[in-house]
Scaffold this active site. Structure first.
Site, PDB file in Angstrom:
ATOM      1  N   SER A 142       0.859  -1.554   0.150  1.00  0.00           N
ATOM      2  CA  SER A 142      -0.309  -0.334   0.349  1.00  0.00           C
ATOM      3  C   SER A 142       0.317   1.655   0.041  1.00  0.00           C
ATOM      4  CB  SER A 142      -0.757   0.143   1.397  1.00  0.00           C
ATOM      5  OG  SER A 142      -1.096   0.983   1.192  1.00  0.00           O
ATOM      6  N   TYR A 155      -2.413  -1.356  10.302  1.00  0.00           N
ATOM      7  CA  TYR A 155      -1.742  -1.300   8.400  1.00  0.00           C
ATOM      8  C   TYR A 155      -1.490  -1.212   8.299  1.00  0.00           C
ATOM      9  CZ  TYR A 155      -4.637  -0.810   4.332  1.00  0.00           C
ATOM     10  OH  TYR A 155      -4.587  -1.085   3.003  1.00  0.00           O
TER      11      TYR A 155
HETATM   12  P1  NAD Z   1     -11.840  -6.153  -0.415  1.00  0.00           P
HETATM   13  O1  NAD Z   1     -11.649  -5.912   0.753  1.00  0.00           O
HETATM   14  O2  NAD Z   1     -12.091  -5.776  -1.657  1.00  0.00           O
HETATM   15  O3  NAD Z   1     -10.427  -7.278  -0.796  1.00  0.00           O
HETATM   16  C1  NAD Z   1     -10.248  -8.052   0.727  1.00  0.00           C
HETATM   17  C2  NAD Z   1      -9.790  -9.372  -0.184  1.00  0.00           C
HETATM   18  O4  NAD Z   1      -9.103 -10.345   0.942  1.00  0.00           O
HETATM   19  C3  NAD Z   1     -11.435 -10.194   0.235  1.00  0.00           C
HETATM   20  O5  NAD Z   1     -10.838 -11.085  -1.202  1.00  0.00           O
HETATM   21  C4  NAD Z   1     -11.454 -10.721   1.500  1.00  0.00           C
HETATM   22  O6  NAD Z   1     -12.302 -12.235   0.998  1.00  0.00           O
HETATM   23  C5  NAD Z   1      -9.787 -11.415   1.768  1.00  0.00           C
HETATM   24  N1  NAD Z   1      -9.862 -11.810   2.902  1.00  0.00           N
HETATM   25  C6  NAD Z   1      -9.882 -10.732   4.353  1.00  0.00           C
HETATM   26  N2  NAD Z   1     -10.052 -11.539   5.164  1.00  0.00           N
HETATM   27  C7  NAD Z   1      -9.316 -13.100   4.637  1.00  0.00           C
HETATM   28  C8  NAD Z   1      -9.002 -14.043   5.191  1.00  0.00           C
HETATM   29  N3  NAD Z   1      -8.769 -14.222   6.980  1.00  0.00           N
HETATM   30  N4  NAD Z   1      -8.968 -14.927   4.836  1.00  0.00           N
HETATM   31  C9  NAD Z   1      -8.450 -15.039   3.207  1.00  0.00           C
HETATM   32  N5  NAD Z   1      -9.180 -14.107   2.997  1.00  0.00           N
HETATM   33  C10 NAD Z   1      -9.438 -12.635   3.363  1.00  0.00           C
HETATM   34  O7  NAD Z   1     -10.078  -5.039  -0.009  1.00  0.00           O
HETATM   35  P2  NAD Z   1      -9.433  -5.087  -1.132  1.00  0.00           P
HETATM   36  O8  NAD Z   1      -9.347  -3.317  -1.483  1.00  0.00           O
HETATM   37  O9  NAD Z   1      -9.661  -5.164  -2.885  1.00  0.00           O
HETATM   38  O10 NAD Z   1      -8.240  -5.194  -0.119  1.00  0.00           O
HETATM   39  C11 NAD Z   1      -6.723  -5.628  -1.273  1.00  0.00           C
HETATM   40  C12 NAD Z   1      -5.259  -5.508  -0.796  1.00  0.00           C
HETATM   41  O11 NAD Z   1      -4.970  -4.295  -1.166  1.00  0.00           O
HETATM   42  C13 NAD Z   1      -5.663  -5.408   0.828  1.00  0.00           C
HETATM   43  O12 NAD Z   1      -4.305  -6.280   1.259  1.00  0.00           O
HETATM   44  C14 NAD Z   1      -5.075  -4.010   0.658  1.00  0.00           C
HETATM   45  O13 NAD Z   1      -4.990  -3.716   2.314  1.00  0.00           O
HETATM   46  C15 NAD Z   1      -4.847  -3.768  -0.273  1.00  0.00           C
HETATM   47  N6  NAD Z   1      -5.183  -2.414  -0.315  1.00  0.00           N
HETATM   48  C16 NAD Z   1      -6.581  -2.172  -0.921  1.00  0.00           C
HETATM   49  C17 NAD Z   1      -5.856  -0.472  -1.123  1.00  0.00           C
HETATM   50  C18 NAD Z   1      -7.738  -0.090  -1.382  1.00  0.00           C
HETATM   51  O14 NAD Z   1      -7.999   1.459  -1.830  1.00  0.00           O
HETATM   52  N7  NAD Z   1      -8.819  -0.633  -1.529  1.00  0.00           N
HETATM   53  C19 NAD Z   1      -5.181   1.107  -1.087  1.00  0.00           C
HETATM   54  C20 NAD Z   1      -3.660   0.016  -1.108  1.00  0.00           C
HETATM   55  C21 NAD Z   1      -3.931  -1.267  -0.547  1.00  0.00           C
END
Ligand code: NAD
Length: 260
Positions: A142, A155
């Site tokens: 991130s 985080y």
């Molecule tokens: P999201 O909630 O759509 O996806 C997260 C995924 O992780 C989901 O598929 C969920 O089922 C899975 N997950 C959560 N807990 C879990 C567990 N215990 N076991 C297995 N799977 C689990 O969110 P996203 O925004 O797509 O995030 C994906 C990644 O990207 C994360 O690591 C997040 O920190 C990172 N990220 C997101 C953003 C943003 O703005 N959306 C920015 C920077 C980084």
């Protein structure tokens, strides 16, 4: 990595993980879709990717907060497809609270899912990648792997941690044709983020556009969300032959956030 490979993407039934699974399948790779919920909808995600891209897919349930399940995910993927050539550590959760009030169980869960799970999947995948003569590891970090924001202690700690893990793994495996890199997204409009907009509208007495511009995209110089497809394209690049010498580093896809 030009021929058909097997890719495991953790947390890939929605958001960024799903987009990466789809993009790697579009490149012709077999794909393991993972979540912890094990519903018919999860299975349907894997089936739809297989149909659309004419590759093999499998849905494998594993709770990334549990070390044994992280390792079992890799073992089951190898059992199903014979190898794990690409590993994308994407599963992640968030909790926002001042550090002195931060719930201990939320701290533990975020460190487990956002950081320790990658240690376990990487440790399990390395012997398979070595045997196959190479591999690609991509950790979804991130902008918070590079800079902090208040109220996100767990985080930010986990994401800074995964940057260190990325560099260490890269150094250890550099002679094995295995690369390890991170992607540092800025604000991405995933279903999770989308769901927060109505609450922000109410709390701030703002319309949708103002919430997006002044609350959500405050730190993002382009004032635009990053798309899941843009993150997926970065992952596809890091998994390509062209990225064979890109190792132990990160690709920021954050609209300029961390340039400031
Ligand atoms: P999201 O909630 O759509 O996806 C997260 C995924 O992780 C989901 O598929 C969920 O089922 C899975 N997950 C959560 N807990 C879990 C567990 N215990 N076991 C297995 N799977 C689990 O969110 P996203 O925004 O797509 O995030 C994906 C990644 O990207 C994360 O690591 C997040 O920190 C990172 N990220 C997101 C953003 C943003 O703005 N959306 C920015 C920077 C980084």
């Amino acid at each position: 990595m030009a021929t058909r490979k097997t890719a495991v993407i953790t947390g890939s039934t929605s958001g960024i993980g799903l987009a990466i699974a789809q993009a790697l399948a579009a490149e012709g790779h077999n794909v393991v879709v993972n979540s912890f919920s094990d519903t018919a909808a999860d299975q349907a995600v894997a089936d739809a990717i297989a149909r659309q891209h004419k590759v093999k897919t499998a849905y494998i349930k594993a709770d990334m907060s549990k070390p044994a399940e992280c390792r079992a995910l890799i073992a089951k993927a190898a059992e199903t497809f014979g190898s794990v050539d690409i590993l994308v550590n994407n599963a992640g959760i968030q909790h926002v609270a001042p550090v002195e009030d931060f719930p201990i169980e939320k701290w533990d869960a975020i460190i487990a899912i956002n950081l320790s799970s990658a240690f376990h999947t990487i440790a399990a995948a390395i012997p398979l990648m070595k045997k196959a003569g190479g591999g690609r590891i991509v950790n979804i970090a991130s902008a918070h792997g590079l800079v902090a924001s208040p109220f996100k202690s767990a985080y930010v700690s986990a994401k800074h941690g995964i940057m260190g893990l990325t560099k260490t793994v890269a150094l250890e495996l550099a002679r094995e044709k295995i690369t390890c890199n991170a992607i540092c997204p800025g604000y991405v409009l995933t279903p999770l983020v989308e769901a927060q907009i109505p609450d922000q509208m109410k709390a701030n007495k703002m319309d949708r556009e103002t919430v997006i511009r002044e609350v959500m995209l405050d730190k993002q110089p382009t004032k635009e969300f990053v798309t899941v497809e843009q993150i997926a394209a970065a992952a596809v690049f890091l998994c390509s032959d062209a990225a064979a010498q890109v190792n132990g580093t990160h690709l920021s896809v954050d609209g300029g956030w961390t340039a400031a």
